[in-house]
Write a protein that holds these residues in place. Structure first.
Motif, PDB file in Angstrom:
ATOM      1  N   UNK A   2       0.853  -1.184   0.000  1.00 51.78           N
ATOM      2  CA  UNK A   2       0.000   0.000   0.000  1.00 51.78           C
ATOM      3  C   UNK A   2       0.893   1.239   0.000  1.00 51.78           C
ATOM      4  N   UNK A   3       0.654   2.152  -0.897  1.00 50.94           N
ATOM      5  CA  UNK A   3       1.508   3.326  -1.066  1.00 50.94           C
ATOM      6  C   UNK A   3       1.435   4.257   0.148  1.00 50.94           C
ATOM      7  N   UNK A   4       0.313   4.309   0.843  1.00 52.82           N
ATOM      8  CA  UNK A   4       0.123   5.273   1.912  1.00 52.82           C
ATOM      9  C   UNK A   4       0.555   4.768   3.280  1.00 52.82           C
ATOM     10  N   UNK A   5       0.957   3.515   3.403  1.00 47.69           N
ATOM     11  CA  UNK A   5       1.390   2.972   4.682  1.00 47.69           C
ATOM     12  C   UNK A   5       2.907   3.075   4.762  1.00 47.69           C
ATOM     13  N   UNK A   6       3.386   3.754   5.810  1.00 44.74           N
ATOM     14  CA  UNK A   6       4.823   3.937   5.976  1.00 44.74           C
ATOM     15  C   UNK A   6       5.375   2.930   6.972  1.00 44.74           C
ATOM     16  N   UNK A   7       6.580   2.467   6.706  1.00 42.91           N
ATOM     17  CA  UNK A   7       7.271   1.583   7.638  1.00 42.91           C
ATOM     18  C   UNK A   7       7.789   2.413   8.816  1.00 42.91           C
ATOM     19  N   UNK A   8       8.205   1.728   9.860  1.00 41.82           N
ATOM     20  CA  UNK A   8       8.750   2.417  11.033  1.00 41.82           C
ATOM     21  C   UNK A   8      10.003   3.202  10.660  1.00 41.82           C
ATOM     22  N   UNK A   9      10.856   2.631   9.836  1.00 44.18           N
ATOM     23  CA  UNK A   9      12.085   3.334   9.445  1.00 44.18           C
ATOM     24  C   UNK A   9      11.773   4.572   8.616  1.00 44.18           C
ATOM     25  N   UNK A 125       4.973  20.977   5.023  1.00 45.57           N
ATOM     26  CA  UNK A 125       5.916  19.853   5.049  1.00 45.57           C
ATOM     27  C   UNK A 125       5.207  18.536   4.757  1.00 45.57           C
ATOM     28  N   UNK A 126       4.108  18.280   5.455  1.00 43.59           N
ATOM     29  CA  UNK A 126       3.405  17.014   5.266  1.00 43.59           C
ATOM     30  C   UNK A 126       2.799  16.904   3.879  1.00 43.59           C
ATOM     31  N   UNK A 127       2.305  18.011   3.346  1.00 37.48           N
ATOM     32  CA  UNK A 127       1.752  18.005   1.990  1.00 37.48           C
ATOM     33  C   UNK A 127       2.853  17.665   0.987  1.00 37.48           C
ATOM     34  N   UNK A 128       4.001  18.355   1.091  1.00 37.94           N
ATOM     35  CA  UNK A 128       5.119  18.112   0.179  1.00 37.94           C
ATOM     36  C   UNK A 128       5.673  16.707   0.365  1.00 37.94           C
ATOM     37  N   UNK A 129       5.843  16.287   1.622  1.00 34.68           N
ATOM     38  CA  UNK A 129       6.405  14.960   1.889  1.00 34.68           C
ATOM     39  C   UNK A 129       5.525  13.864   1.285  1.00 34.68           C
ATOM     40  N   UNK A 130       4.218  13.969   1.484  1.00 32.50           N
ATOM     41  CA  UNK A 130       3.306  12.953   0.952  1.00 32.50           C
ATOM     42  C   UNK A 130       3.380  12.878  -0.567  1.00 32.50           C
ATOM     43  N   UNK A 135       5.615  10.111  -5.402  1.00 34.51           N
ATOM     44  CA  UNK A 135       6.411  10.127  -6.635  1.00 34.51           C
ATOM     45  C   UNK A 135       7.517   9.082  -6.583  1.00 34.51           C
ATOM     46  N   UNK A 136       8.246   9.011  -5.451  1.00 35.18           N
ATOM     47  CA  UNK A 136       9.368   8.085  -5.341  1.00 35.18           C
ATOM     48  C   UNK A 136       8.923   6.644  -5.164  1.00 35.18           C
ATOM     49  N   UNK A 137       7.806   6.421  -4.496  1.00 37.21           N
ATOM     50  CA  UNK A 137       7.303   5.051  -4.310  1.00 37.21           C
ATOM     51  C   UNK A 137       6.794   4.495  -5.630  1.00 37.21           C
ATOM     52  N   UNK A 138       6.129   5.337  -6.433  1.00 33.41           N
ATOM     53  CA  UNK A 138       5.617   4.876  -7.709  1.00 33.41           C
ATOM     54  C   UNK A 138       6.724   4.721  -8.754  1.00 33.41           C
ATOM     55  N   UNK A 139       7.845   5.419  -8.565  1.00 32.85           N
ATOM     56  CA  UNK A 139       8.932   5.387  -9.569  1.00 32.85           C
ATOM     57  C   UNK A 139       9.667   4.087  -9.595  1.00 32.85           C
TER      58      UNK A 139
END
Length: 139
Positions: A2-9, A125-130, A135-139
């Motif tokens: 899932x693209x929106x779930x972040x790992x702990x790291x 920050x959160x808007x830009x980070x998301x 972009x990087x996860x889909x790339x």
């Protein structure tokens, strides 16, 4: 994955980048405030204190306001935000007074100013980070 779930790291990286930005922004705010002290040291202390306070406050708040966190409406979320920031300022105003050699009033105004600036930064920050993450996860 899932693209929106972040790992702990990834959350750790997100938090570190966020706090570095907070330190830099806090130092920039202090350029416009008369003081005798070390703004960088103050901002690093605030950053560390904010991370600890975030953990402690949210743990206590979740105990006092049980239930599904996704179901919390605007009133509970507003209470949460105001209590979090208000109690944080209760600790930070005396630190600003001591470390920057300021009066209570000047430290209070400085803290409110930093809080408002950081609030805007948090949103951006959160808007830009998301979006960058997507972009990087889909790339």
């Amino acid at each position: 994955m899932e693209v929106f779930i972040m790992s702990a790291s990834e959350r750790v990286v997100q938090s570190i980048l966020y706090e570095v930005g907070c330190i830099l922004i806090g130092c920039l705010v202090m350029l416009f405030v008369p003081h005798d002290g070390q703004p960088f040291v103050l901002m690093v202390i605030f950053s560390l204190l904010a991370m600890v306070w975030n953990f402690v406050f949210n743990w206590i708040f979740d105990k006092l306001v049980p239930g599904d966190r996704l179901e919390r409406g605007p009133v509970i979320r507003t209470i949460h935000a105001v209590l979090f920031e208000g109690l944080f300022m209760f600790a930070t105003v005396p630190i600003i007074m001591y470390m920057m050699h300021m009066s209570f009033w000047m430290a209070f105004v400085t803290d409110i100013t930093m809080t408002l600036v950081i609030l805007g930064y948090t949103y951006v920050y959160n808007w830009v980070y998301d979006r960058a993450r997507l972009y990087f996860v889909e790339a």
